[in-house]
Design a protein around this motif. Structure first.
Motif, PDB file in Angstrom:
ATOM      1  N   LYS A 187       1.301  54.480  42.875  1.00  0.00           N
ATOM      2  CA  LYS A 187      -0.147  54.508  43.114  1.00  0.00           C
ATOM      3  C   LYS A 187      -0.787  55.757  42.514  1.00  0.00           C
ATOM      4  N   GLN A 188      -0.082  56.891  42.685  1.00  0.00           N
ATOM      5  CA  GLN A 188      -0.630  58.131  42.121  1.00  0.00           C
ATOM      6  C   GLN A 188      -0.662  58.085  40.602  1.00  0.00           C
ATOM      7  N   VAL A 189       0.416  57.585  39.999  1.00  0.00           N
ATOM      8  CA  VAL A 189       0.436  57.499  38.535  1.00  0.00           C
ATOM      9  C   VAL A 189      -0.716  56.598  38.060  1.00  0.00           C
ATOM     10  N   MET A 190      -0.897  55.483  38.761  1.00  0.00           N
ATOM     11  CA  MET A 190      -1.958  54.565  38.348  1.00  0.00           C
ATOM     12  C   MET A 190      -3.334  55.212  38.483  1.00  0.00           C
ATOM     13  N   SER A 191      -3.582  55.870  39.631  1.00  0.00           N
ATOM     14  CA  SER A 191      -4.950  56.396  39.798  1.00  0.00           C
ATOM     15  C   SER A 191      -5.169  57.620  38.908  1.00  0.00           C
TER      16      SER A 191
ATOM     17  N   GLY B  75      -4.229  45.368  24.248  1.00  0.00           N
ATOM     18  CA  GLY B  75      -2.982  46.123  24.132  1.00  0.00           C
ATOM     19  C   GLY B  75      -2.156  46.011  25.402  1.00  0.00           C
ATOM     20  N   GLY B  76      -0.877  46.352  25.265  1.00  0.00           N
ATOM     21  CA  GLY B  76       0.095  46.117  26.325  1.00  0.00           C
ATOM     22  C   GLY B  76      -0.243  46.730  27.671  1.00  0.00           C
ATOM     23  N   VAL B  77      -0.842  47.904  27.677  1.00  0.00           N
ATOM     24  CA  VAL B  77      -1.097  48.587  28.950  1.00  0.00           C
ATOM     25  C   VAL B  77      -2.091  47.803  29.821  1.00  0.00           C
ATOM     26  N   PHE B  78      -2.920  46.976  29.182  1.00  0.00           N
ATOM     27  CA  PHE B  78      -3.909  46.221  29.970  1.00  0.00           C
ATOM     28  C   PHE B  78      -3.430  44.814  30.339  1.00  0.00           C
ATOM     29  N   THR B  79      -2.169  44.509  30.039  1.00  0.00           N
ATOM     30  CA  THR B  79      -1.620  43.212  30.417  1.00  0.00           C
ATOM     31  C   THR B  79      -1.130  43.304  31.865  1.00  0.00           C
ATOM     32  N   ASP B  80      -1.510  42.351  32.698  1.00  0.00           N
ATOM     33  CA  ASP B  80      -1.156  42.397  34.122  1.00  0.00           C
ATOM     34  C   ASP B  80      -1.534  43.735  34.733  1.00  0.00           C
ATOM     35  N   ALA B  81      -2.751  44.119  34.571  1.00  0.00           N
ATOM     36  CA  ALA B  81      -3.167  45.454  35.000  1.00  0.00           C
ATOM     37  C   ALA B  81      -4.500  45.414  35.741  1.00  0.00           C
ATOM     38  N   GLU B  82      -4.662  44.359  36.531  1.00  0.00           N
ATOM     39  CA  GLU B  82      -5.967  44.152  37.169  1.00  0.00           C
ATOM     40  C   GLU B  82      -6.444  45.351  38.002  1.00  0.00           C
ATOM     41  N   SER B  83      -5.553  45.876  38.848  1.00  0.00           N
ATOM     42  CA  SER B  83      -5.978  46.992  39.714  1.00  0.00           C
ATOM     43  C   SER B  83      -6.291  48.221  38.875  1.00  0.00           C
ATOM     44  N   PHE B  84      -5.496  48.437  37.850  1.00  0.00           N
ATOM     45  CA  PHE B  84      -5.716  49.590  36.988  1.00  0.00           C
ATOM     46  C   PHE B  84      -7.083  49.481  36.303  1.00  0.00           C
ATOM     47  N   ILE B  85      -7.383  48.307  35.772  1.00  0.00           N
ATOM     48  CA  ILE B  85      -8.661  48.112  35.072  1.00  0.00           C
ATOM     49  C   ILE B  85      -9.838  48.300  36.026  1.00  0.00           C
ATOM     50  N   LYS B  86      -9.639  47.844  37.274  1.00  0.00           N
ATOM     51  CA  LYS B  86     -10.698  48.007  38.271  1.00  0.00           C
ATOM     52  C   LYS B  86     -10.973  49.499  38.540  1.00  0.00           C
ATOM     53  N   LEU B  87      -9.891  50.271  38.726  1.00  0.00           N
ATOM     54  CA  LEU B  87     -10.056  51.718  38.936  1.00  0.00           C
ATOM     55  C   LEU B  87     -10.735  52.372  37.736  1.00  0.00           C
ATOM     56  N   LEU B  88     -10.325  51.930  36.553  1.00  0.00           N
ATOM     57  CA  LEU B  88     -10.844  52.497  35.318  1.00  0.00           C
ATOM     58  C   LEU B  88     -12.352  52.251  35.214  1.00  0.00           C
ATOM     59  N   GLU B  89     -12.739  51.023  35.460  1.00  0.00           N
ATOM     60  CA  GLU B  89     -14.171  50.705  35.363  1.00  0.00           C
ATOM     61  C   GLU B  89     -14.968  51.497  36.399  1.00  0.00           C
TER      62      GLU B  89
ATOM     63  N   VAL C  74       4.681  49.845  36.558  1.00  0.00           N
ATOM     64  CA  VAL C  74       4.107  50.887  37.417  1.00  0.00           C
ATOM     65  C   VAL C  74       2.948  50.304  38.227  1.00  0.00           C
ATOM     66  N   PHE C  75       2.086  49.550  37.558  1.00  0.00           N
ATOM     67  CA  PHE C  75       0.909  49.008  38.256  1.00  0.00           C
ATOM     68  C   PHE C  75       1.326  47.971  39.302  1.00  0.00           C
ATOM     69  N   ALA C  76       2.379  47.184  38.976  1.00  0.00           N
ATOM     70  CA  ALA C  76       2.860  46.189  39.945  1.00  0.00           C
ATOM     71  C   ALA C  76       3.408  46.891  41.185  1.00  0.00           C
ATOM     72  N   LEU C  77       4.145  47.983  40.968  1.00  0.00           N
ATOM     73  CA  LEU C  77       4.705  48.712  42.115  1.00  0.00           C
ATOM     74  C   LEU C  77       3.596  49.404  42.914  1.00  0.00           C
ATOM     75  N   ALA C  78       2.575  49.859  42.221  1.00  0.00           N
ATOM     76  CA  ALA C  78       1.430  50.448  42.927  1.00  0.00           C
ATOM     77  C   ALA C  78       0.796  49.390  43.828  1.00  0.00           C
ATOM     78  N   ASP C  79       0.656  48.178  43.308  1.00  0.00           N
ATOM     79  CA  ASP C  79       0.081  47.084  44.108  1.00  0.00           C
ATOM     80  C   ASP C  79       0.945  46.780  45.327  1.00  0.00           C
ATOM     81  N   ARG C  80       2.250  47.015  45.187  1.00  0.00           N
ATOM     82  CA  ARG C  80       3.144  46.772  46.320  1.00  0.00           C
ATOM     83  C   ARG C  80       3.179  47.956  47.284  1.00  0.00           C
ATOM     84  N   GLY C  81       2.415  49.003  46.993  1.00  0.00           N
ATOM     85  CA  GLY C  81       2.270  50.115  47.936  1.00  0.00           C
ATOM     86  C   GLY C  81       3.133  51.329  47.659  1.00  0.00           C
ATOM     87  N   ASP C  82       3.867  51.344  46.553  1.00  0.00           N
ATOM     88  CA  ASP C  82       4.686  52.520  46.249  1.00  0.00           C
ATOM     89  C   ASP C  82       3.776  53.723  45.979  1.00  0.00           C
ATOM     90  N   GLU C  83       3.965  54.777  46.788  1.00  0.00           N
ATOM     91  CA  GLU C  83       3.035  55.909  46.736  1.00  0.00           C
ATOM     92  C   GLU C  83       3.030  56.601  45.371  1.00  0.00           C
TER      93      GLU C  83
END
Lengths: 319, 319
Positions: free
Chosen positions: B232-236, B262-276, B220-229
């Motif tokens: 992106k909503q699920v991630m934010s 844990g698994g959700v934070f693996t390859d999840a850079e943009s998600f972690i940034k939003l979270l912080e 999901v996070f990879a697709l959000a990074d690729r611009g899938d709307e």
């Protein structure tokens, strides 16, 4: 080894009054005095604290130190009050000032951390190693004790339980979040709920107290006990809302006891009963089984602040 | 004084596999092996754990003890697994069984408490005295460290952060509460959000992965990074929801660091940034100022369980 002194000067700085007393190790209070807080300047407040301490000290020998409990963010290591919004204090060196004036050690702490230290030494803490002290009055805060030790947090700021969101689409809080406990189930929060409830129940017995500005949470609970429908709803909705917050705490921290203190829990037997029922019904079964006690503080409400302040002094000696 | 032995046998019991290895004090792993869990009976599982341990032990001398990390409620003092739902275990004496079989000390702990012990000894805990280790994968749990010590709670059950309600009118959780974090922002929770989102965005790139049953939070996070709307909503929305839970934690506990694993934070850079960003924008200013670090664990994800299990053994020696 230095001789142990048997007394502490305790200063309790509330929102309106400063109280002080000489407190003995076996909790006898003497030299009690109080004065209304002078909010004109931090210096005025510091001088008032010193005057209260002087009066408490009048006839005493053998004072071990001064303990100060006050609302707000306090750096316990330095004795500096970082911020205390309603007292208009910012980076005020409360501890150093009093140490300089009296030449004895001074311990300064946030009021709820002081009260929790009091519980640890003189209250429930003698029976429980892991407990939460929950204070609900004008604000809401918690003192967290794990394995017999108060958990202070990185900058001594732990316990801001009032700013727990349990309803992210809820009422906005000045802290910026929505649905914080403090807005809904602190003393003023419960009164505000009652006020809103009057729109649907204009004949509620709460109306008179609201109009005279005398409604308190205790009064709401008393009217609920007398059968007033609107008051009953406010009481049960408050128990569910605050209960959801406590469920979060119990699931997260797995305490052996929840100890309740503060004005909202005074004369609040029915409310406390509802609250405990809600928590036991909704927290995780394993955590509920180890929750041995859900009770009000055994320390006298009007002395708890002073006892907490004195406990800061006596607790430090044991380190 | 007994001679210090330089190795521990580590056993990591997950939801699907048991893994074991011999772990040295300087974190070298050898004798690694794994097998699929036999869920037919607790005895079958105990025997599998013993077989894994035997294989890990094969060529070694100088083993200090066996550490076992497993999902569920574990009584660390007795080594008994009180309940581990998905393994069908109830009051199974894991520790005593292995001690009897191997004749060396055995430490058993809940997987997240074990991982937190690993962080304390080998990870972020070397830099921070007060931190929260947050594990988000199939479930959500937290390890709480105050003043360099893991807080276990009255019955060793602390850390059930997944059952924090942040939305009391929200989605029902099997625990009985509503709006628990685990239902919405665990790995499966995020996938369920994506599934619901497809109703509004049928053309989302997430559809293919959902249909093939391969959608994960990372995807999901990879697709959000690729611009899938929709992604992106699920991630934010996930960052806001989990962020509200972390805001509660930060306000309550005043940690110096939040460590993500844990698994959700693996390859999840943009998600972690939003979270912080969400946490820093919404927690109380004083608590945010002392939150020095918001980072992923420095321990390798696929080894963290084994390292945590070994740390249980080495940490016990230091008591």
């Amino acid at each position: 080894m230095e001789p142990r002194n048997d007394f502490a000067v305790a200063i309790d700085v509330g929102g309106t009054n400063i109280r002080a007393a000489l407190v003995s190790r076996d909790l006898k209070l003497s030299g009690e005095n109080r004065r209304r807080i002078d909010k004109t300047s931090p210096t005025a407040l510091l001088n008032e604290m010193a005057a209260c301490a002087t009066e408490a000290l009048r006839d005493s020998l053998g004072v071990s130190g001064i303990g100060v409990a006050m609302k707000g963010y306090v750096d316990t290591r330095t004795g500096i009050t970082i911020a205390s919004g309603n007292l208009g204090m910012k980076n005020v060196p409360v501890g150093p000032f009093l140490e300089d004036r009296f030449g004895i050690p001074v311990c300064v702490a946030n009021d709820v951390q002081a009260a929790t230290t009091g519980e640890l030494r003189y209250g429930a803490g003698r029976d429980f190693r892991d407990f939460i002290y929950l204070n609900v009055g004008t604000g809401i805060a918690a003192g967290l004790v794990f394995d017999g030790r108060l958990c202070r947090g990185a900058a001594n700021l732990s316990g801001e339980f009032g700013h727990t969101t349990v309803d992210r689409d809820g009422w906005p809080c000045p802290c910026g979040q929505k649905g914080c406990l403090e807005e809904i189930v602190s003393g003023p929060g419960i009164v505000a709920q009652a006020r809103r409830k009057l729109q649907k129940y204009p004949d509620s017995l709460m109306r008179r107290s609201i109009e005279s500005g005398e409604l308190t949470a205790s009064r709401v609970f008393a009217l609920a006990d007398r059968g007033d429908e609107a008051a009953k709803q406010v009481m049960s909705e408050s128990a569910e809302y605050l209960g959801d917050g406590i469920v979060n705490l119990v699931n997260l921290l797995n305490p052996e006891a929840v100890i309740l203190g503060g004005g909202v829990f005074t004369d609040a037997e029915s409310f406390i009963k509802l609250l405990e029922q809600h928590v036991r019904a909704h927290a995780i079964g394993e955590a509920v089984r180890s929750l041995r006690s859900f009770e009000t503080s055994r320390l006298e409400v009007d002395k708890a602040g002073l006892i907490g302040a004195a406990a800061l002094v006596f607790a430090r000696e044991n380190k």
